[in-house]
Design a protein around this motif. Structure first.
Motif, PDB file in Angstrom:
ATOM      1  N   ALA A   1       2.727  -1.700  -4.052  1.00 18.88           N
ATOM      2  CA  ALA A   1       1.943  -2.500  -4.995  1.00 18.88           C
ATOM      3  C   ALA A   1       0.474  -2.099  -5.017  1.00 18.88           C
ATOM      4  CB  ALA A   1       2.082  -3.980  -4.674  1.00 18.88           C
ATOM      5  N   TYR A   2      -0.076  -1.659  -3.870  1.00 23.16           N
ATOM      6  CA  TYR A   2      -1.492  -1.270  -3.820  1.00 23.16           C
ATOM      7  C   TYR A   2      -1.807  -0.195  -4.849  1.00 23.16           C
ATOM      8  CZ  TYR A   2      -0.313   3.189  -1.746  1.00 23.16           C
ATOM      9  OH  TYR A   2       0.191   4.457  -1.566  1.00 23.16           O
ATOM     10  N   PHE A   3      -0.853   0.718  -5.081  1.00 23.07           N
ATOM     11  CA  PHE A   3      -1.095   1.842  -5.979  1.00 23.07           C
ATOM     12  C   PHE A   3      -1.389   1.368  -7.397  1.00 23.07           C
ATOM     13  CE2 PHE A   3       0.232   5.179  -8.924  1.00 23.07           C
ATOM     14  CZ  PHE A   3      -0.517   6.237  -8.458  1.00 23.07           C
ATOM     15  N   TRP A   4      -0.832   0.250  -7.786  1.00 20.84           N
ATOM     16  CA  TRP A   4      -0.972  -0.229  -9.161  1.00 20.84           C
ATOM     17  C   TRP A   4      -2.107  -1.226  -9.328  1.00 20.84           C
ATOM     18  CZ3 TRP A   4       1.208   2.988 -12.181  1.00 20.84           C
ATOM     19  CH2 TRP A   4       2.297   3.719 -11.718  1.00 20.84           C
ATOM     20  N   THR A   5      -2.918  -1.425  -8.287  1.00 15.43           N
ATOM     21  CA  THR A   5      -4.063  -2.308  -8.442  1.00 15.43           C
ATOM     22  C   THR A   5      -5.104  -1.638  -9.328  1.00 15.43           C
ATOM     23  OG1 THR A   5      -5.214  -1.443  -6.498  1.00 15.43           O
ATOM     24  CG2 THR A   5      -3.719  -3.323  -6.144  1.00 15.43           C
ATOM     25  N   GLU A   6      -5.946  -2.446  -9.939  1.00 16.60           N
ATOM     26  CA  GLU A   6      -6.989  -1.916 -10.825  1.00 16.60           C
ATOM     27  C   GLU A   6      -7.914  -0.961 -10.075  1.00 16.60           C
ATOM     28  OE1 GLU A   6     -10.599  -3.687 -13.547  1.00 16.60           O
ATOM     29  OE2 GLU A   6      -8.826  -4.932 -13.257  1.00 16.60           O
ATOM     30  N   ALA A   7      -8.267  -1.310  -8.832  1.00 18.46           N
ATOM     31  CA  ALA A   7      -9.183  -0.472  -8.047  1.00 18.46           C
ATOM     32  C   ALA A   7      -8.568   0.896  -7.750  1.00 18.46           C
ATOM     33  CB  ALA A   7      -9.551  -1.173  -6.743  1.00 18.46           C
ATOM     34  N   THR A   8      -7.299   0.914  -7.335  1.00 23.14           N
ATOM     35  CA  THR A   8      -6.653   2.189  -7.020  1.00 23.14           C
ATOM     36  C   THR A   8      -6.494   3.040  -8.267  1.00 23.14           C
ATOM     37  OG1 THR A   8      -5.495   1.228  -5.141  1.00 23.14           O
ATOM     38  CG2 THR A   8      -4.592   3.266  -6.026  1.00 23.14           C
ATOM     39  N   GLN A   9      -6.115   2.434  -9.369  1.00 24.99           N
ATOM     40  CA  GLN A   9      -5.978   3.199 -10.606  1.00 24.99           C
ATOM     41  C   GLN A   9      -7.322   3.790 -11.035  1.00 24.99           C
ATOM     42  OE1 GLN A   9      -3.019   3.977 -12.515  1.00 24.99           O
ATOM     43  NE2 GLN A   9      -2.386   3.530 -10.423  1.00 24.99           N
ATOM     44  N   LYS A  10      -8.393   3.028 -10.868  1.00 29.99           N
ATOM     45  CA  LYS A  10      -9.735   3.520 -11.189  1.00 29.99           C
ATOM     46  C   LYS A  10     -10.083   4.709 -10.295  1.00 29.99           C
ATOM     47  CE  LYS A  10     -14.566   2.161 -11.241  1.00 29.99           C
ATOM     48  NZ  LYS A  10     -15.514   1.333 -10.559  1.00 29.99           N
ATOM     49  N   ASP A  11      -9.803   4.586  -8.992  1.00 29.20           N
ATOM     50  CA  ASP A  11     -10.065   5.686  -8.058  1.00 29.20           C
ATOM     51  C   ASP A  11      -9.261   6.929  -8.420  1.00 29.20           C
ATOM     52  OD1 ASP A  11     -11.827   4.077  -6.659  1.00 29.20           O
ATOM     53  OD2 ASP A  11     -10.416   3.624  -5.032  1.00 29.20           O
ATOM     54  N   MET A  12      -8.010   6.747  -8.818  1.00 30.12           N
ATOM     55  CA  MET A  12      -7.165   7.885  -9.197  1.00 30.12           C
ATOM     56  C   MET A  12      -7.723   8.603 -10.425  1.00 30.12           C
ATOM     57  SD  MET A  12      -4.709   8.069  -6.984  1.00 30.12           S
ATOM     58  CE  MET A  12      -3.411   8.999  -7.736  1.00 30.12           C
ATOM     59  N   LEU A  13      -8.182   7.835 -11.407  1.00 27.64           N
ATOM     60  CA  LEU A  13      -8.775   8.448 -12.601  1.00 27.64           C
ATOM     61  C   LEU A  13     -10.058   9.190 -12.255  1.00 27.64           C
ATOM     62  CD1 LEU A  13      -8.192   5.657 -15.271  1.00 27.64           C
ATOM     63  CD2 LEU A  13      -7.082   7.890 -15.136  1.00 27.64           C
ATOM     64  N   GLU A  14     -10.870   8.607 -11.368  1.00 30.18           N
ATOM     65  CA  GLU A  14     -12.108   9.258 -10.938  1.00 30.18           C
ATOM     66  C   GLU A  14     -11.801  10.564 -10.210  1.00 30.18           C
ATOM     67  OE1 GLU A  14     -15.759   8.395  -7.845  1.00 30.18           O
ATOM     68  OE2 GLU A  14     -14.786   6.679  -8.789  1.00 30.18           O
ATOM     69  N   ALA A  15     -10.810  10.541  -9.340  1.00 33.32           N
ATOM     70  CA  ALA A  15     -10.423  11.753  -8.611  1.00 33.32           C
ATOM     71  C   ALA A  15      -9.926  12.828  -9.572  1.00 33.32           C
ATOM     72  CB  ALA A  15      -9.354  11.424  -7.578  1.00 33.32           C
ATOM     73  N   LYS A  16      -9.163  12.426 -10.564  1.00 29.73           N
ATOM     74  CA  LYS A  16      -8.653  13.378 -11.559  1.00 29.73           C
ATOM     75  C   LYS A  16      -9.804  14.042 -12.304  1.00 29.73           C
ATOM     76  CE  LYS A  16      -5.479  13.631 -15.474  1.00 29.73           C
ATOM     77  NZ  LYS A  16      -4.556  12.879 -16.324  1.00 29.73           N
TER      78      LYS A  16
END
Length: 100
Positions: A61-76
């Protein structure tokens, strides 16, 4: 410019015994709905709207949190822009973390 209108095929279904309905195969296949899946059902105006509701394990579930998704987009974006570093081994990586 407005999006082009698509021809949306409609399906007629009957309410059966015990108030059951069957979702037509074409819709199930297009939305990848399988036996046992959960649907979110709500009323919008005078319409019944059903939306596939995919459940995820609590351990993911952590992966789908708003914060994690934001971090993933930033990393990309960082990778795309070349803002990356290469380390030869784990020790160099840890030292790199200490320097940040």
């Amino acid at each position: 410019m407005p999006a082009p209108k698509r021809n949306i095929k409609t399906h007629k279904v009957s309410v059966q015994k015990r108030n059951l309905i069957s979702i037509p195969r074409e819709i199930r296949e297009r939305l990848k709905i399988s036996e046992g899946d959960v649907l979110d059902v709500k009323i919008e105006g005078n319409k019944i709207v059903m939306e596939p509701y995919k459940l995820i394990p609590s351990s993911q579930a952590y992966f789908w949190t708003e914060a994690t998704q934001k971090d993933m987009l930033e990393a990309k974006e960082d990778v795309k822009a070349g803002r990356v570093r290469k380390f030869e081994n784990a020790d160099e990586f840890v030292k790199g973390l200490d320097n940040d």
